[in-house]
Design a protein around this motif. Sequence first.
Motif, PDB file in Angstrom:
ATOM      1  N   GLU A   1      -2.717   3.305   0.615  1.00 46.12           N
ATOM      2  CA  GLU A   1      -2.545   4.741   0.430  1.00 46.12           C
ATOM      3  C   GLU A   1      -1.066   5.121   0.432  1.00 46.12           C
ATOM      4  O   GLU A   1      -0.643   6.007  -0.320  1.00 46.12           O
ATOM      5  CB  GLU A   1      -3.287   5.494   1.546  1.00 46.12           C
ATOM      6  N   TRP A   2      -0.285   4.472   1.301  1.00 46.48           N
ATOM      7  CA  TRP A   2       1.157   4.769   1.372  1.00 46.48           C
ATOM      8  C   TRP A   2       1.845   4.403   0.062  1.00 46.48           C
ATOM      9  O   TRP A   2       2.679   5.169  -0.444  1.00 46.48           O
ATOM     10  CB  TRP A   2       1.756   4.004   2.551  1.00 46.48           C
ATOM     11  N   ARG A   3       1.511   3.252  -0.494  1.00 47.78           N
ATOM     12  CA  ARG A   3       2.111   2.858  -1.786  1.00 47.78           C
ATOM     13  C   ARG A   3       1.728   3.843  -2.878  1.00 47.78           C
ATOM     14  O   ARG A   3       2.564   4.231  -3.691  1.00 47.78           O
ATOM     15  CB  ARG A   3       1.648   1.441  -2.173  1.00 47.78           C
ATOM     16  N   ALA A   4       0.445   4.258  -2.891  1.00 46.03           N
ATOM     17  CA  ALA A   4       0.004   5.183  -3.938  1.00 46.03           C
ATOM     18  C   ALA A   4       0.666   6.546  -3.785  1.00 46.03           C
ATOM     19  O   ALA A   4       0.978   7.207  -4.786  1.00 46.03           O
ATOM     20  CB  ALA A   4      -1.514   5.339  -3.876  1.00 46.03           C
ATOM     21  N   GLY A   5       0.904   6.960  -2.556  1.00 49.78           N
ATOM     22  CA  GLY A   5       1.474   8.282  -2.339  1.00 49.78           C
ATOM     23  C   GLY A   5       2.976   8.337  -2.521  1.00 49.78           C
ATOM     24  O   GLY A   5       3.519   9.384  -2.895  1.00 49.78           O
ATOM     25  N   THR A   6       3.659   7.217  -2.277  1.00 38.94           N
ATOM     26  CA  THR A   6       5.127   7.232  -2.339  1.00 38.94           C
ATOM     27  C   THR A   6       5.676   6.569  -3.592  1.00 38.94           C
ATOM     28  O   THR A   6       6.836   6.784  -3.959  1.00 38.94           O
ATOM     29  CB  THR A   6       5.707   6.517  -1.102  1.00 38.94           C
ATOM     30  N   GLY A   7       4.881   5.716  -4.227  1.00 39.69           N
ATOM     31  CA  GLY A   7       5.374   4.964  -5.371  1.00 39.69           C
ATOM     32  C   GLY A   7       6.229   3.786  -4.980  1.00 39.69           C
ATOM     33  O   GLY A   7       6.828   3.133  -5.841  1.00 39.69           O
ATOM     34  N   LEU A   8       6.308   3.485  -3.699  1.00 46.56           N
ATOM     35  CA  LEU A   8       7.109   2.356  -3.220  1.00 46.56           C
ATOM     36  C   LEU A   8       6.255   1.106  -3.145  1.00 46.56           C
ATOM     37  O   LEU A   8       5.029   1.156  -3.163  1.00 46.56           O
ATOM     38  CB  LEU A   8       7.700   2.677  -1.845  1.00 46.56           C
ATOM     39  N   GLY A   9       6.909  -0.043  -3.048  1.00 44.24           N
ATOM     40  CA  GLY A   9       6.227  -1.318  -2.940  1.00 44.24           C
ATOM     41  C   GLY A   9       6.031  -1.712  -1.488  1.00 44.24           C
ATOM     42  O   GLY A   9       6.694  -1.205  -0.581  1.00 44.24           O
ATOM     43  N   GLY A  10       5.135  -2.655  -1.273  1.00 37.91           N
ATOM     44  CA  GLY A  10       4.901  -3.135   0.079  1.00 37.91           C
ATOM     45  C   GLY A  10       3.749  -4.110   0.116  1.00 37.91           C
ATOM     46  O   GLY A  10       2.859  -4.076  -0.739  1.00 37.91           O
ATOM     47  N   GLU A  11       3.790  -5.023   1.078  1.00 34.86           N
ATOM     48  CA  GLU A  11       2.770  -6.061   1.181  1.00 34.86           C
ATOM     49  C   GLU A  11       2.419  -6.260   2.652  1.00 34.86           C
ATOM     50  O   GLU A  11       3.284  -6.149   3.533  1.00 34.86           O
ATOM     51  CB  GLU A  11       3.291  -7.371   0.574  1.00 34.86           C
TER      52      GLU A  11
END
Length: 397
Positions: free
Chosen positions: A277-287
């Motif tokens: 959800e954080w990636r979808a909301g911010t457009g940032l990457g993460g794993e």
Amino acid sequence: MTTRRDPLPFAVPLGLLAASLVAAVVMAYAGVPVVRVADLPWLVVLTVAMAAVRVVGGRPGSPVRAVVLFWLNLALAAVAVWLSPAFGLYLFIGYYESARFPQPVQRVVGMVGVALVIAIAQVGGPRSVLFIPAVYAAFVAVNLAVTGLMLMLDRRREALFVELGRANDELRAEQQRSASLRDQLVAQAREAGIAEERARLSREIHDTVAQDLVAIIAQLDAASAAPDAAERDRRLGVVDAAAREALAEARRAVKALASPRLDDADLPLALDDLLGEWRAGTGLGGELRVLGRAAASGHDDVLIRVAQEGLANVAKHARARRADVVLEYGPASASLTIEDDGVGFDPTASVTGFGLRGMRERLAAVGGRLDLTSAPGEGARLVASVPLSDPLTKEAP
């Protein structure tokens, strides 16, 4: 001191009466000189009278009535013993019954009276060759000695009853004090929990919504003093963006209160959902990476809230391109690492708005800790660790 002896069942005295009468009849017809056949009708009458006294005395009544009936029964028994020593069998229960009297003087006098009458039966009655003053006095002395021993044992028994009653009263009082103390401790723990929760909510609001509201007020002040419409519109645009961000922060804080992500999933799955959800909301990457064998720490809700706060800080302050999350399980603890490639900051400087103090206090409350590594231009690395409190484990996804 009052006696606690229970009254004898009717079957005991009535059975002894019947046995004494049968023994007297057998002795009379067997020619035993201590009983005469001519006295048998009187013995029958006395037996019926004593049985009637027993029936009347067995009904509930005052202690005075019980004493009067005892002495009436003893007088009838004395006449029966005078006619036949066999009724000494029945008279032995007089020791037990006199021991039930409420007053010590009544018990002593009653036992002495029984001893004097029963000694007549023991020497064989007035027709016996042993019925002489010396022998009778010897039997009376023996009976009085036995009576004294019975009184001493009865007194000791009553003292034990009193001591036991006192101990029971003290135990009940102690149980009441313990229950009262337990209730006080529960109430204090509840109040402490409420105070801690209020402090935590205060930190949540201060570090998120309150900061945005301060920024909104500042922008509104600046907009009201703007020299032209363009500058005012620009300031109002900033206010609109800040208000929307504050609303999002408030909604996120409300959702974090109950940690609903953990209702239907374990911590690794909840973190994966949160990061998605954080990636979808911010457009940032993460794993997300999970290292070691996943185990229920008992503090998963703390770690998920730290992850929410940490990722929100990255999106708000770090100006990063990505933030990676590592959940690692060790032998005795679990750790959550959030590492970003943002602008970083000086952790020794006074930093406000990052919620670091709130995260540290939340972790400290469960025996955990928070470590932060950062430097200007080098991103930031946040590590939260909690102890494992549940030995049951399962494989990490």
